[in-house]
Design a protein around this motif. Structure first.
Motif, PDB file in Angstrom:
ATOM      1  N   ARG A   1       0.857  -1.184   0.000  1.00  0.00           N
ATOM      2  CA  ARG A   1       0.000   0.000   0.000  1.00  0.00           C
ATOM      3  C   ARG A   1       0.896   1.238   0.000  1.00  0.00           C
ATOM      4  NH1 ARG A   1      -1.702  -3.775   3.401  1.00  0.00           N
ATOM      5  NH2 ARG A   1      -0.457  -2.938   5.086  1.00  0.00           N
ATOM      6  N   GLY A   2       0.392   2.334  -0.547  1.00  0.00           N
ATOM      7  CA  GLY A   2       1.212   3.537  -0.566  1.00  0.00           C
ATOM      8  C   GLY A   2       0.417   4.802  -0.746  1.00  0.00           C
ATOM      9  N   ILE A   3       1.088   5.894  -0.459  1.00  0.00           N
ATOM     10  CA  ILE A   3       0.510   7.231  -0.632  1.00  0.00           C
ATOM     11  C   ILE A   3       1.649   8.179  -1.017  1.00  0.00           C
ATOM     12  CG2 ILE A   3       0.734   7.879   1.806  1.00  0.00           C
ATOM     13  CD1 ILE A   3      -2.033   9.304   1.444  1.00  0.00           C
ATOM     14  N   LEU A   4       1.307   9.156  -1.835  1.00  0.00           N
ATOM     15  CA  LEU A   4       2.244  10.210  -2.236  1.00  0.00           C
ATOM     16  C   LEU A   4       1.600  11.534  -1.847  1.00  0.00           C
ATOM     17  CD1 LEU A   4       4.853  11.000  -3.745  1.00  0.00           C
ATOM     18  CD2 LEU A   4       3.555  10.878  -5.874  1.00  0.00           C
ATOM     19  N   LYS A   5       2.168  12.169  -0.838  1.00  0.00           N
ATOM     20  CA  LYS A   5       1.562  13.389  -0.315  1.00  0.00           C
ATOM     21  C   LYS A   5       2.653  14.411  -0.023  1.00  0.00           C
ATOM     22  CE  LYS A   5      -1.692  15.009   3.143  1.00  0.00           C
ATOM     23  NZ  LYS A   5      -2.550  14.660   4.247  1.00  0.00           N
ATOM     24  N   ASP A   6       2.441  15.614  -0.468  1.00  0.00           N
ATOM     25  CA  ASP A   6       3.370  16.733  -0.241  1.00  0.00           C
ATOM     26  C   ASP A   6       4.796  16.369  -0.655  1.00  0.00           C
ATOM     27  OD1 ASP A   6       1.257  18.238   0.820  1.00  0.00           O
ATOM     28  OD2 ASP A   6       1.605  17.431   2.841  1.00  0.00           O
ATOM     29  N   GLY A   7       4.931  15.641  -1.772  1.00  0.00           N
ATOM     30  CA  GLY A   7       6.246  15.296  -2.306  1.00  0.00           C
ATOM     31  C   GLY A   7       6.946  14.134  -1.627  1.00  0.00           C
ATOM     32  N   VAL A   8       6.287  13.513  -0.658  1.00  0.00           N
ATOM     33  CA  VAL A   8       6.887  12.376   0.048  1.00  0.00           C
ATOM     34  C   VAL A   8       6.071  11.121  -0.252  1.00  0.00           C
ATOM     35  CG1 VAL A   8       7.469  11.400   2.307  1.00  0.00           C
ATOM     36  CG2 VAL A   8       7.793  13.844   1.884  1.00  0.00           C
ATOM     37  N   ALA A   9       6.777  10.083  -0.684  1.00  0.00           N
ATOM     38  CA  ALA A   9       6.132   8.790  -0.928  1.00  0.00           C
ATOM     39  C   ALA A   9       6.278   7.949   0.333  1.00  0.00           C
ATOM     40  CB  ALA A   9       6.783   8.076  -2.103  1.00  0.00           C
ATOM     41  N   ASN A  10       5.207   7.276   0.700  1.00  0.00           N
ATOM     42  CA  ASN A  10       5.239   6.391   1.868  1.00  0.00           C
ATOM     43  C   ASN A  10       4.536   5.096   1.466  1.00  0.00           C
ATOM     44  OD1 ASN A  10       5.031   5.089   4.335  1.00  0.00           O
ATOM     45  ND2 ASN A  10       4.627   6.983   5.447  1.00  0.00           N
ATOM     46  N   VAL A  11       5.246   3.964   1.622  1.00  0.00           N
ATOM     47  CA  VAL A  11       4.650   2.659   1.336  1.00  0.00           C
ATOM     48  C   VAL A  11       4.766   1.791   2.579  1.00  0.00           C
ATOM     49  CG1 VAL A  11       5.080   2.689  -1.143  1.00  0.00           C
ATOM     50  CG2 VAL A  11       6.783   1.692   0.376  1.00  0.00           C
ATOM     51  N   ASP A  12       3.801   0.908   2.732  1.00  0.00           N
ATOM     52  CA  ASP A  12       3.917  -0.127   3.767  1.00  0.00           C
ATOM     53  C   ASP A  12       3.535  -1.451   3.126  1.00  0.00           C
ATOM     54  OD1 ASP A  12       0.966  -0.840   4.704  1.00  0.00           O
ATOM     55  OD2 ASP A  12       1.057   1.349   4.527  1.00  0.00           O
ATOM     56  N   TRP A  13       4.065  -2.516   3.690  1.00  0.00           N
ATOM     57  CA  TRP A  13       3.849  -3.843   3.128  1.00  0.00           C
ATOM     58  C   TRP A  13       3.627  -4.873   4.217  1.00  0.00           C
ATOM     59  CZ3 TRP A  13       8.442  -1.184   3.076  1.00  0.00           C
ATOM     60  CH2 TRP A  13       9.478  -1.714   3.828  1.00  0.00           C
ATOM     61  N   ASP A  14       3.004  -5.953   3.797  1.00  0.00           N
ATOM     62  CA  ASP A  14       2.762  -7.105   4.660  1.00  0.00           C
ATOM     63  C   ASP A  14       3.018  -8.335   3.792  1.00  0.00           C
ATOM     64  OD1 ASP A  14       1.976  -8.742   6.765  1.00  0.00           O
ATOM     65  OD2 ASP A  14      -0.150  -8.569   6.282  1.00  0.00           O
ATOM     66  N   ILE A  15       3.988  -9.149   4.185  1.00  0.00           N
ATOM     67  CA  ILE A  15       4.349 -10.343   3.426  1.00  0.00           C
ATOM     68  C   ILE A  15       4.066 -11.553   4.305  1.00  0.00           C
ATOM     69  CG2 ILE A  15       6.154 -11.544   2.148  1.00  0.00           C
ATOM     70  CD1 ILE A  15       7.668  -8.803   2.125  1.00  0.00           C
ATOM     71  N   ARG A  16       3.291 -12.500   3.782  1.00  0.00           N
ATOM     72  CA  ARG A  16       2.917 -13.699   4.540  1.00  0.00           C
ATOM     73  C   ARG A  16       3.485 -14.939   3.870  1.00  0.00           C
ATOM     74  NH1 ARG A  16      -0.300 -12.210   9.137  1.00  0.00           N
ATOM     75  NH2 ARG A  16      -0.585  -9.991   8.776  1.00  0.00           N
ATOM     76  N   ASP A  17       4.266 -15.704   4.623  1.00  0.00           N
ATOM     77  CA  ASP A  17       4.794 -16.984   4.163  1.00  0.00           C
ATOM     78  C   ASP A  17       5.507 -17.634   5.345  1.00  0.00           C
ATOM     79  OD1 ASP A  17       5.451 -18.388   1.296  1.00  0.00           O
ATOM     80  OD2 ASP A  17       7.005 -18.825   2.770  1.00  0.00           O
ATOM     81  N   GLU A  18       5.352 -18.943   5.498  1.00  0.00           N
ATOM     82  CA  GLU A  18       5.978 -19.646   6.621  1.00  0.00           C
ATOM     83  C   GLU A  18       7.485 -19.769   6.477  1.00  0.00           C
ATOM     84  OE1 GLU A  18       4.140 -23.328   7.749  1.00  0.00           O
ATOM     85  OE2 GLU A  18       2.135 -22.522   7.372  1.00  0.00           O
ATOM     86  N   ASN A  19       8.003 -19.644   5.248  1.00  0.00           N
ATOM     87  CA  ASN A  19       9.428 -19.883   5.002  1.00  0.00           C
ATOM     88  C   ASN A  19      10.068 -18.733   4.226  1.00  0.00           C
ATOM     89  OD1 ASN A  19       9.381 -22.684   6.063  1.00  0.00           O
ATOM     90  ND2 ASN A  19       7.982 -22.989   4.361  1.00  0.00           N
ATOM     91  N   LEU A  20       9.781 -17.508   4.613  1.00  0.00           N
ATOM     92  CA  LEU A  20      10.306 -16.338   3.894  1.00  0.00           C
ATOM     93  C   LEU A  20      11.827 -16.313   3.872  1.00  0.00           C
ATOM     94  CD1 LEU A  20       8.264 -13.169   4.916  1.00  0.00           C
ATOM     95  CD2 LEU A  20       8.468 -14.211   2.670  1.00  0.00           C
ATOM     96  N   ASP A  21      12.369 -15.843   2.771  1.00  0.00           N
ATOM     97  CA  ASP A  21      13.797 -15.555   2.674  1.00  0.00           C
ATOM     98  C   ASP A  21      13.911 -14.035   2.560  1.00  0.00           C
ATOM     99  OD1 ASP A  21      16.475 -15.346   2.220  1.00  0.00           O
ATOM    100  OD2 ASP A  21      16.500 -16.648   0.445  1.00  0.00           O
TER     101      ASP A  21
END
Length: 180
Positions: A71-91
């Motif tokens: 997910r993300g937003i671009l406001k007042d010249g600043v980009a902000n993203v956040d993420w959620d990654i789901r997996d039992e065996n992430l690398d």
């Protein structure tokens, strides 16, 4: 084979001394520990109790790609993203976050922390809208990704994809249930 991390074993296959393998098909994703027990000519088993034998091979069958939400937003010249990654065996070492201006061709890598849940903000230097792309693999090599387009003062969500393979030591991560 043991499906309970070596507490109990069940016969998974047999082979004569001239064979160096047997076919195993996992019924589902999960961990499978293998130990070998030999039957001598006189009928004695070695080791006598297979449930006390250490595993000679551990395999994790993982056919599911990481699920990535971005997910993300671009406001007042600043980009902000956040993420959620789901997996039992992430690398997590394979996680890549990058962006480009909506009219740009080259992806620019971002130095975000490699976390399953996280956020990152930066100044995309005057872009009116941007695309953000996050990719990651799990230890079996399954591929997950999400790409979003962000308009100024707007939010968008992403998509998912898959592919890959992987292994380490006597522990193997596989993404197919067909053969191990």
């Amino acid at each position: 084979v043991s499906e309970d991390f070596g507490k109990t074993y069940a016969l998974a296959g047999t082979a004569i001394p001239s064979q160096d393998q047997f076919l195993f098909r996992s019924p589902k994703d999960g961990w499978y520990w293998f130990a070998v027990q030999s039957q001598e000519v006189d009928g004695k088993m070695s080791p006598p109790n297979i449930n006390l034998a250490p595993p000679s091979l551990k395999i994790c069958v993982d056919s599911t790609p990481p699920q990535v939400t971005l997910r993300g937003i671009l406001k007042d010249g600043v980009a902000n993203v956040d993420w959620d990654i789901r997996d039992e065996n992430l690398d997590l070492a394979t996680m890549r976050l990058e962006f480009r201006g909506a009219d740009g061709k080259e992806w620019v890598p971002l130095s975000a922390q490699q976390l399953a849940q996280g956020q990152h903000n930066w100044n995309p230097s005057g872009s009116s809208s941007i695309e953000v792309h996050l990719t990651i693999r799990d230890k079996a090599g399954n591929f997950g990704e999400s790409k979003i387009a962000i308009q100024p003062n707007g939010m968008r969500s992403g998509s998912i994809a898959l592919d890959g393979t992987g292994a380490k030591g006597n522990v193997s991560m596989v993404k197919s249930r067909r053969s191990c």
